[in-house]
Design a protein around this motif. Structure first.
Motif, PDB file in Angstrom:
ATOM      1  N   ILE A  87       2.606  19.360   7.294  1.00 34.86           N
ATOM      2  CA  ILE A  87       2.000  20.651   7.647  1.00 34.86           C
ATOM      3  C   ILE A  87       3.015  21.505   8.431  1.00 34.86           C
ATOM      4  O   ILE A  87       3.189  22.698   8.164  1.00 34.86           O
ATOM      5  N   ALA A  88       3.707  20.865   9.363  1.00 30.49           N
ATOM      6  CA  ALA A  88       4.652  21.610  10.220  1.00 30.49           C
ATOM      7  C   ALA A  88       5.764  22.246   9.398  1.00 30.49           C
ATOM      8  O   ALA A  88       6.230  23.343   9.720  1.00 30.49           O
ATOM      9  N   GLN A  89       6.197  21.575   8.342  1.00 30.57           N
ATOM     10  CA  GLN A  89       7.305  22.131   7.552  1.00 30.57           C
ATOM     11  C   GLN A  89       6.815  22.921   6.328  1.00 30.57           C
ATOM     12  O   GLN A  89       7.615  23.420   5.544  1.00 30.57           O
ATOM     13  N   SER A  90       5.488  23.002   6.183  1.00 30.81           N
ATOM     14  CA  SER A  90       4.887  23.750   5.056  1.00 30.81           C
ATOM     15  C   SER A  90       5.412  23.301   3.705  1.00 30.81           C
ATOM     16  O   SER A  90       5.610  24.116   2.791  1.00 30.81           O
ATOM     17  N   SER A  91       5.596  22.002   3.560  1.00 27.29           N
ATOM     18  CA  SER A  91       5.959  21.463   2.240  1.00 27.29           C
ATOM     19  C   SER A  91       5.788  19.958   2.267  1.00 27.29           C
ATOM     20  O   SER A  91       5.895  19.328   3.316  1.00 27.29           O
ATOM     21  N   GLY A  92       5.537  19.404   1.094  1.00 31.53           N
ATOM     22  CA  GLY A  92       5.449  17.948   1.013  1.00 31.53           C
ATOM     23  C   GLY A  92       4.725  17.508  -0.237  1.00 31.53           C
ATOM     24  O   GLY A  92       4.055  18.302  -0.919  1.00 31.53           O
ATOM     25  N   ARG A  93       4.916  16.233  -0.537  1.00 36.63           N
ATOM     26  CA  ARG A  93       4.294  15.624  -1.701  1.00 36.63           C
ATOM     27  C   ARG A  93       3.657  14.300  -1.265  1.00 36.63           C
ATOM     28  O   ARG A  93       4.339  13.462  -0.668  1.00 36.63           O
ATOM     29  N   ILE A  94       2.404  14.131  -1.598  1.00 28.90           N
ATOM     30  CA  ILE A  94       1.746  12.837  -1.391  1.00 28.90           C
ATOM     31  C   ILE A  94       1.337  12.327  -2.762  1.00 28.90           C
ATOM     32  O   ILE A  94       0.695  13.051  -3.542  1.00 28.90           O
ATOM     33  N   ILE A  95       1.737  11.103  -3.065  1.00 29.59           N
ATOM     34  CA  ILE A  95       1.435  10.508  -4.374  1.00 29.59           C
ATOM     35  C   ILE A  95       0.771   9.157  -4.121  1.00 29.59           C
ATOM     36  O   ILE A  95       1.352   8.283  -3.466  1.00 29.59           O
ATOM     37  N   ASN A  96      -0.455   9.028  -4.606  1.00 28.78           N
ATOM     38  CA  ASN A  96      -1.222   7.807  -4.371  1.00 28.78           C
ATOM     39  C   ASN A  96      -1.298   6.977  -5.647  1.00 28.78           C
ATOM     40  O   ASN A  96      -1.568   7.519  -6.725  1.00 28.78           O
ATOM     41  N   VAL A  97      -1.108   5.684  -5.507  1.00 34.51           N
ATOM     42  CA  VAL A  97      -1.174   4.803  -6.674  1.00 34.51           C
ATOM     43  C   VAL A  97      -2.592   4.236  -6.773  1.00 34.51           C
ATOM     44  O   VAL A  97      -3.003   3.415  -5.951  1.00 34.51           O
ATOM     45  N   SER A  98      -3.328   4.729  -7.756  1.00 37.33           N
ATOM     46  CA  SER A  98      -4.667   4.218  -8.046  1.00 37.33           C
ATOM     47  C   SER A  98      -4.516   3.202  -9.176  1.00 37.33           C
ATOM     48  O   SER A  98      -3.652   2.331  -9.134  1.00 37.33           O
ATOM     49  N   SER A  99      -5.324   3.330 -10.209  1.00 32.00           N
ATOM     50  CA  SER A  99      -5.296   2.355 -11.313  1.00 32.00           C
ATOM     51  C   SER A  99      -6.194   2.876 -12.434  1.00 32.00           C
ATOM     52  O   SER A  99      -7.095   3.685 -12.174  1.00 32.00           O
ATOM     53  N   ILE A 100      -5.976   2.368 -13.642  1.00 31.71           N
ATOM     54  CA  ILE A 100      -6.921   2.700 -14.709  1.00 31.71           C
ATOM     55  C   ILE A 100      -8.336   2.244 -14.335  1.00 31.71           C
ATOM     56  O   ILE A 100      -9.305   2.857 -14.757  1.00 31.71           O
ATOM     57  N   VAL A 101      -8.455   1.199 -13.536  1.00 32.49           N
ATOM     58  CA  VAL A 101      -9.810   0.767 -13.152  1.00 32.49           C
ATOM     59  C   VAL A 101     -10.428   1.731 -12.142  1.00 32.49           C
ATOM     60  O   VAL A 101     -11.636   1.696 -11.913  1.00 32.49           O
TER      61      VAL A 101
END
Ligand SMILES: NC(=O)c1ccc[n+]([C@@H]2O[C@H](COP(=O)([O-])OP(=O)(O)OC[C@H]3O[C@@H](n4cnc5c(N)ncnc54)[C@H](O)[C@@H]3O)[C@@H](O)[C@H]2O)c1
Length: 257
Positions: free
Chosen positions: A128-142
């Motif tokens: 938030i402080a740098q006004s940029s970023g990527r969050i990638i969560n590993v879910s699953s086909i299930v």
């Protein structure tokens, strides 16, 4: 010049399997890598295999204190954070619901769901402080269609997608994107153990178990950690700047029916 030159990526569960596949792809694209794994010995070994700057930090996603320490260690190592990949996970011990214990439910949810929440919470203020970023969560086909005998695991993977879609709304005003990847079937330690346990439960062989999964993949081959890593590297790049709140299958066309 790589897509991710100058970026810093934290990968939970990055010591092996899918997490390490993500580390390889992000490192090849130019990112500096923090391997955040409870198995720090393997983390150290894996960090040495990457083509670019990388450090290993012992991190247990079940602990809020560990998440804060990981955030601080990331800043000490590289001075910033741009990409968080919440990948650390444990597999299920398959059983019908009437045989499922509370301990088994908590064991899986603590790592896969609560762990994603705790690690994300520790890094979001920086993004938030740098006004940029990527969050990638590993879910699953299930986490998309469910699967019998693994209720806590399925619940945890739906939870991960719920957090993904919620945080996408919450963080969009800060130019932070949040997406999920739904891997199919990989021959990692995690899934190999599950195939073995299913075989015992259903009184079949492990070979038959693997064949069951392969037969439901139209491309007729298992996915690799690097396949998942390539999707993560894309989602982390500027090429994906307008993608948020989405879940992506990397599953060879998996069909349950
Ligand atoms: N293998 C598959 O077929 C498959 C399919 C879909 C989704 N997934 C998901 O992908 C992710 C990675 O799975 P994998 O198959 O590579 O597993 P893996 O067992 O090969 O690797 C998991 C890594 O996570 C680490 N880890 C476990 N508990 C941790 C904790 N409390 N804190 C920090 N690190 C921890 C382990 O030490 C290990 O290095 C998991 O979230 C899993 O649910 C796997």
């Amino acid at each position: 010049m790589g897509d991710l030159d100058g970026r810093v990526a934290v990968v939970t569960g990055g010591a092996r399997g899918i997490g390490f596949g993500c580390c390889e792809a992000l490192s090849a694209a130019g990112a500096s890598i923090v391997i955040a794994d409870v198995d720090s010995d393997q983390g150290e070994l894996s960090a040495k295999e990457l083509p670019g700057p990388a450090v290993a930090v012992r991190h247990d996603v079940r602990s809020a204190d560990s998440a804060t320490a990981l955030r601080n260690a990331t800043h000490e190592a590289f001075g910033r954070v741009d990409i968080l990949i919440n990948n650390a996970g444990v597999g299920p011990h398959p059983a019908p619901i009437q045989d499922l214990t509370e301990d088994e439910y908590d064991r899986v949810m603590d790592v896969n769901a609560r762990g994603t929440f705790l690690t994300t919470r520790a890094f979001v203020p920086d993004l938030i402080a740098q006004s940029s970023g990527r969050i990638i969560n590993v879910s699953s086909i299930v986490g998309q269609r469910g699967f019998g005998m693994v209720l806590p695991y399925v619940a945890s993977k739906f939870a991960v997608r719920g957090m993904t879609h919620t945080l996408a709304f919450e963080l969009a005003p800060h130019n932070v994107t949040v997406n999920a990847i739904m891997p199919g079937i990989l021959e990692t330690d995690l899934h190999s153990a599950v195939v073995g346990q299913f075989a015992t439960l259903q009184e079949t062989t492990e070979e038959e178990g693997w064949e069951f999964f392969r037969s439901r993949i139209p491309l007729a081959r298992f996915q690799t950690p690097r396949d998942i890593g390539e999707m993560a590297a894309f989602l982390a790049s500027d090429r994906a700047q307008n993608i948020t709140g989405a879940s992506f299958n990397v599953d060879g066309g998996w069909q349950m029916a």
